[in-house]
Design a protein around this motif. Sequence first.
Motif, PDB file in Angstrom:
ATOM      1  N   ARG A  72       8.631  30.741 -15.319  1.00  0.00           N
ATOM      2  CA  ARG A  72       9.163  29.481 -15.812  1.00  0.00           C
ATOM      3  C   ARG A  72       8.223  28.914 -16.873  1.00  0.00           C
ATOM      4  O   ARG A  72       7.000  29.034 -16.761  1.00  0.00           O
ATOM      5  CB  ARG A  72       9.283  28.493 -14.662  1.00  0.00           C
ATOM      6  N   GLU A  73       8.794  28.289 -17.897  1.00  0.00           N
ATOM      7  CA  GLU A  73       7.974  27.673 -18.935  1.00  0.00           C
ATOM      8  C   GLU A  73       8.544  26.322 -19.326  1.00  0.00           C
ATOM      9  O   GLU A  73       9.758  26.090 -19.248  1.00  0.00           O
ATOM     10  CB  GLU A  73       7.890  28.580 -20.165  1.00  0.00           C
ATOM     11  N   GLY A  74       7.661  25.452 -19.740  1.00  0.00           N
ATOM     12  CA  GLY A  74       8.092  24.144 -20.206  1.00  0.00           C
ATOM     13  C   GLY A  74       8.765  24.244 -21.552  1.00  0.00           C
ATOM     14  O   GLY A  74       8.455  25.124 -22.357  1.00  0.00           O
ATOM     15  N   VAL A  75       9.693  23.337 -21.803  1.00  0.00           N
ATOM     16  CA  VAL A  75      10.401  23.280 -23.086  1.00  0.00           C
ATOM     17  C   VAL A  75      10.107  21.955 -23.788  1.00  0.00           C
ATOM     18  O   VAL A  75       9.642  21.933 -24.925  1.00  0.00           O
ATOM     19  CB  VAL A  75      11.925  23.440 -22.883  1.00  0.00           C
ATOM     20  N   SER A  76      10.371  20.847 -23.092  1.00  0.00           N
ATOM     21  CA  SER A  76      10.214  19.535 -23.703  1.00  0.00           C
ATOM     22  C   SER A  76      10.100  18.485 -22.614  1.00  0.00           C
ATOM     23  O   SER A  76      10.548  18.695 -21.481  1.00  0.00           O
ATOM     24  CB  SER A  76      11.422  19.237 -24.592  1.00  0.00           C
ATOM     25  N   CYS A  77       9.492  17.358 -22.971  1.00  0.00           N
ATOM     26  CA  CYS A  77       9.339  16.257 -22.026  1.00  0.00           C
ATOM     27  C   CYS A  77       9.543  14.935 -22.762  1.00  0.00           C
ATOM     28  O   CYS A  77       9.125  14.800 -23.922  1.00  0.00           O
ATOM     29  CB  CYS A  77       7.960  16.292 -21.390  1.00  0.00           C
ATOM     30  N   ILE A  78      10.197  13.988 -22.097  1.00  0.00           N
ATOM     31  CA  ILE A  78      10.358  12.650 -22.657  1.00  0.00           C
ATOM     32  C   ILE A  78       9.760  11.654 -21.677  1.00  0.00           C
ATOM     33  O   ILE A  78      10.043  11.676 -20.479  1.00  0.00           O
ATOM     34  CB  ILE A  78      11.842  12.346 -22.965  1.00  0.00           C
ATOM     35  N   VAL A 125       3.363  23.114 -17.340  1.00  0.00           N
ATOM     36  CA  VAL A 125       3.266  24.044 -16.209  1.00  0.00           C
ATOM     37  C   VAL A 125       3.928  23.470 -14.967  1.00  0.00           C
ATOM     38  O   VAL A 125       3.833  24.062 -13.897  1.00  0.00           O
ATOM     39  CB  VAL A 125       1.791  24.408 -15.917  1.00  0.00           C
ATOM     40  N   GLY A 126       4.579  22.339 -15.122  1.00  0.00           N
ATOM     41  CA  GLY A 126       5.316  21.760 -14.017  1.00  0.00           C
ATOM     42  C   GLY A 126       4.502  20.875 -13.105  1.00  0.00           C
ATOM     43  O   GLY A 126       5.012  20.380 -12.099  1.00  0.00           O
ATOM     44  N   TYR A 127       3.235  20.647 -13.479  1.00  0.00           N
ATOM     45  CA  TYR A 127       2.377  19.825 -12.634  1.00  0.00           C
ATOM     46  C   TYR A 127       2.892  18.393 -12.605  1.00  0.00           C
ATOM     47  O   TYR A 127       3.171  17.793 -13.633  1.00  0.00           O
ATOM     48  CB  TYR A 127       0.948  19.839 -13.155  1.00  0.00           C
ATOM     49  N   GLY A 128       3.014  17.846 -11.401  1.00  0.00           N
ATOM     50  CA  GLY A 128       3.444  16.465 -11.262  1.00  0.00           C
ATOM     51  C   GLY A 128       4.933  16.273 -11.146  1.00  0.00           C
ATOM     52  O   GLY A 128       5.397  15.160 -10.903  1.00  0.00           O
ATOM     53  N   ARG A 156       4.997  10.870 -15.259  1.00  0.00           N
ATOM     54  CA  ARG A 156       4.613  10.849 -16.665  1.00  0.00           C
ATOM     55  C   ARG A 156       4.611  12.263 -17.201  1.00  0.00           C
ATOM     56  O   ARG A 156       4.598  13.218 -16.441  1.00  0.00           O
ATOM     57  CB  ARG A 156       3.216  10.230 -16.833  1.00  0.00           C
ATOM     58  N   CYS A 157       4.619  12.403 -18.533  1.00  0.00           N
ATOM     59  CA  CYS A 157       4.526  13.739 -19.115  1.00  0.00           C
ATOM     60  C   CYS A 157       3.090  14.228 -19.000  1.00  0.00           C
ATOM     61  O   CYS A 157       2.818  15.248 -18.389  1.00  0.00           O
ATOM     62  CB  CYS A 157       5.003  13.736 -20.569  1.00  0.00           C
ATOM     63  N   GLY A 158       2.153  13.508 -19.608  1.00  0.00           N
ATOM     64  CA  GLY A 158       0.759  13.903 -19.562  1.00  0.00           C
ATOM     65  C   GLY A 158       0.520  15.216 -20.268  1.00  0.00           C
ATOM     66  O   GLY A 158       1.329  15.683 -21.073  1.00  0.00           O
ATOM     67  N   SER A 159      -0.628  15.805 -19.967  1.00  0.00           N
ATOM     68  CA  SER A 159      -1.003  17.048 -20.644  1.00  0.00           C
ATOM     69  C   SER A 159      -0.615  18.296 -19.870  1.00  0.00           C
ATOM     70  O   SER A 159      -0.671  19.397 -20.417  1.00  0.00           O
ATOM     71  CB  SER A 159      -2.506  17.056 -20.900  1.00  0.00           C
ATOM     72  N   THR A 160      -0.229  18.137 -18.629  1.00  0.00           N
ATOM     73  CA  THR A 160       0.034  19.313 -17.792  1.00  0.00           C
ATOM     74  C   THR A 160       1.511  19.527 -17.497  1.00  0.00           C
ATOM     75  O   THR A 160       1.855  20.430 -16.734  1.00  0.00           O
ATOM     76  CB  THR A 160      -0.729  19.203 -16.464  1.00  0.00           C
ATOM     77  N   TRP A 161       2.358  18.729 -18.142  1.00  0.00           N
ATOM     78  CA  TRP A 161       3.777  18.882 -17.819  1.00  0.00           C
ATOM     79  C   TRP A 161       4.296  20.281 -18.072  1.00  0.00           C
ATOM     80  O   TRP A 161       5.176  20.740 -17.338  1.00  0.00           O
ATOM     81  CB  TRP A 161       4.629  17.842 -18.573  1.00  0.00           C
TER      82      TRP A 161
END
Length: 124
Positions: A44-50, A107-110, A100-105
């Motif tokens: 799984r990989e991140g794509v985008s966060c708002i 990788v799904g953290y949080g 929150r998005c933050g810096s680790t979003w």
Amino acid sequence: VQLQASGGGLVQPGGSLRLSCVASGFTLDYSAIAWFRQAPGKQREGVSCISRGDGGTYYIDFAKGRFTISRDKANNTVYLQMNSLKPEDTAVYYCAKSNRCGSTWPVGYGMDYWGKGTLVTVSS
């Protein structure tokens, strides 16, 4: 709390799709929403966060310039507009909720809630 992703389907290379993530049980004013994807045989990989609040947006490199994340707070829905789709974009796309998005979003953290995915297939 529920997240319902939809809008996937079969599209030709170069085409577009808009994914929707309808949130219930919480408000987007206080939650960030991220999109992830998982291709067959891949992680799984991140794509985008708002972000919550000001709605700041974040993208992984492959999504920059092609994908746009947005939200409709009145309908508690987050969208992912995907343009110029490529075969390598084929994956199950998921939305998830976080404080929150933050810096680790990426990788799904949080992420504390996940929706069921919607399949995007890019093929001629």
